[in-house]
Design an enzyme around this catalytic site. Structure first.
Site, mmCIF file in Angstrom:
data_model
loop_
_atom_site.group_PDB
_atom_site.id
_atom_site.type_symbol
_atom_site.label_atom_id
_atom_site.label_comp_id
_atom_site.label_asym_id
_atom_site.label_seq_id
_atom_site.Cartn_x
_atom_site.Cartn_y
_atom_site.Cartn_z
ATOM 1 C CB SER A 94 47.915 25.983 -43.120
ATOM 2 O OG SER A 94 46.639 26.412 -43.550
ATOM 3 N N GLY A 128 42.100 32.202 -45.017
ATOM 4 C CA GLY A 128 41.772 31.167 -44.029
ATOM 5 C C GLY A 128 42.951 30.254 -43.753
ATOM 6 C CG ASP A 129 44.632 28.104 -46.981
ATOM 7 O OD1 ASP A 129 43.702 27.423 -46.523
ATOM 8 O OD2 ASP A 129 44.842 28.235 -48.204
ATOM 9 C CB ALA A 130 47.230 33.265 -43.832
#
Length: 344
Positions: free
Chosen positions: A70, A298-300
């Protein structure tokens, strides 16, 4: 804002892991009792898996770890060198060196704790039909010590930052470090954000997660994690919108910011709850044949979201940036991206 205003504005803390990623078959998943769209900590039965992956399948090694992904994506979106910093624990080995090189090349200011005795952590990423499952062998990532955070040169990163992001995975490693950061954020009117990260965190680390909840200004998660959170808290609803509202209304430690809950649902709209109201934002549609894998999606999303949040942008822009970043990442292997973003 001048670029100097962005110096170290966003700090992440988490488990730096080297992703060992491969497209596998159902037989392999069954053998190691692995479910898709899940994330777990490796048990003894999983340990032979990493070697078997490299023997049987075409394996890629990619610097990962949820928070680090992230932070790297936020850094990429911001395009301001040194806007982000990151702390976590690696081993003194070639994987650790590779991780350092990778994060530094991405423009992130990393202060790793280096553990002499333990190898750098790895995460098996099993991909099938574009879906991913994560099996993390934390190793050195599990050795982060609050003493490292307290060192003046590291605490300086906490003082410099105005926004903090910590994945729920770090709750299993150093709740004391999270406590220091969240209390600093609340006392200094800074923005503290966390991720539910995985069903097992909501289920088996409920107590440490609950201690953090009052401090969370933004809670990120996906639909599976949100439903687990609801079940564990006895809410008796599977409705993601209702769960998001309830989460946003849990008590806050500081009144500076209202809490915002942001739940992604894969290809379905992003659910955002604040002020007792829910808004849904569609994601960018992607034809099935363009999907490489969902590892890091999801991290991105969080990285893209935070890149606009530190700019003081509204929710709609933050979500748009999150959707843009995850759309880029799912068309590539792992949490990787082209040299420059094309977001405007």
């Amino acid at each position: 804002m001048a670029s100097s205003d962005f110096d170290g504005i966003l700090l992440g803390m988490g488990n730096p892991l080297l992703d060992v990623s491969a497209v596998v078959d159902q037989q392999f998943l069954d053998k190691y009792d692995i479910k898709l769209n899940n994330a777990i900590l490796a048990e003894d039965k999983h340990l032979p898996m990493y070697d078997e992956m490299s023997q049987k399948f075409n394996v890629e090694y990619i610097a990962g770890g949820a928070t680090q992904n992230s932070i790297k994506v936020a850094q990429w979106m911001l395009q301001v060198p040194g806007a982000t910093s990151y702390m976590g624990s690696i081993g003194k080995d070639k994987y650790g060196e590779a991780m350092k090189k990778d994060a530094t090349a991405a423009g992130v200011y990393v202060h790793y704790y280096e553990d002499e005795a333990t190898p750098t952590g790895t995460c098996g990423v099993c991909v099938l039909g574009g879906e991913r499952s994560l099996i993390a062998n934390l190793s050195a990532a599990n050795c982060y010590k609050v003493e490292h955070l307290k060192k003046p040169e590291n605490w300086a990163l906490v003082e410099k930052a105005k926004f903090y992001y910590i994945a729920g995975f770090f709750l299993t490693v150093s709740p004391e470090s999270i406590q220091l950061v969240r209390e600093h954020a609340a006392a200094n009117n800074k923005v503290f954000t966390m991720n539910l990260s995985a069903p097992f965190i909501c289920e088996f680390f409920k107590d440490v997660q609950e201690k953090c909840l009052p401090y969370m200004d933004y809670i990120f998660g996906n639909e599976t994690e949100a439903r687990t959170f609801s079940r564990v808290h006895g809410w008796e609803t599977d409705d993601v919108e209702q769960i998001a509202i309830k989460m946003s209304q849990l008590p806050k430690a500081s009144g500076t910011y209202k809490r915002t809950t942001v739940i992604t649902q894969g290809a379905d709209p992003v659910v955002v709850a604040e002020d007792g109201k829910v808004k849904k934002y569609p994601v960018i549609p992607l034809p099935k044949e363009k999907l490489v894998d969902t590892n890091g999606a999801g991290d991105a999303f969080v990285g893209g979201f935070l890149s606009q949040l530190v700019h003081g942008k509204g929710i709609e822009e933050c979500v748009r940036a999150g959707c843009y970043a995850s759309n880029v990442v799912i068309q590539r292997s792992g949490c990787t991206y082209p040299e420059k973003p094309d977001f405007n």
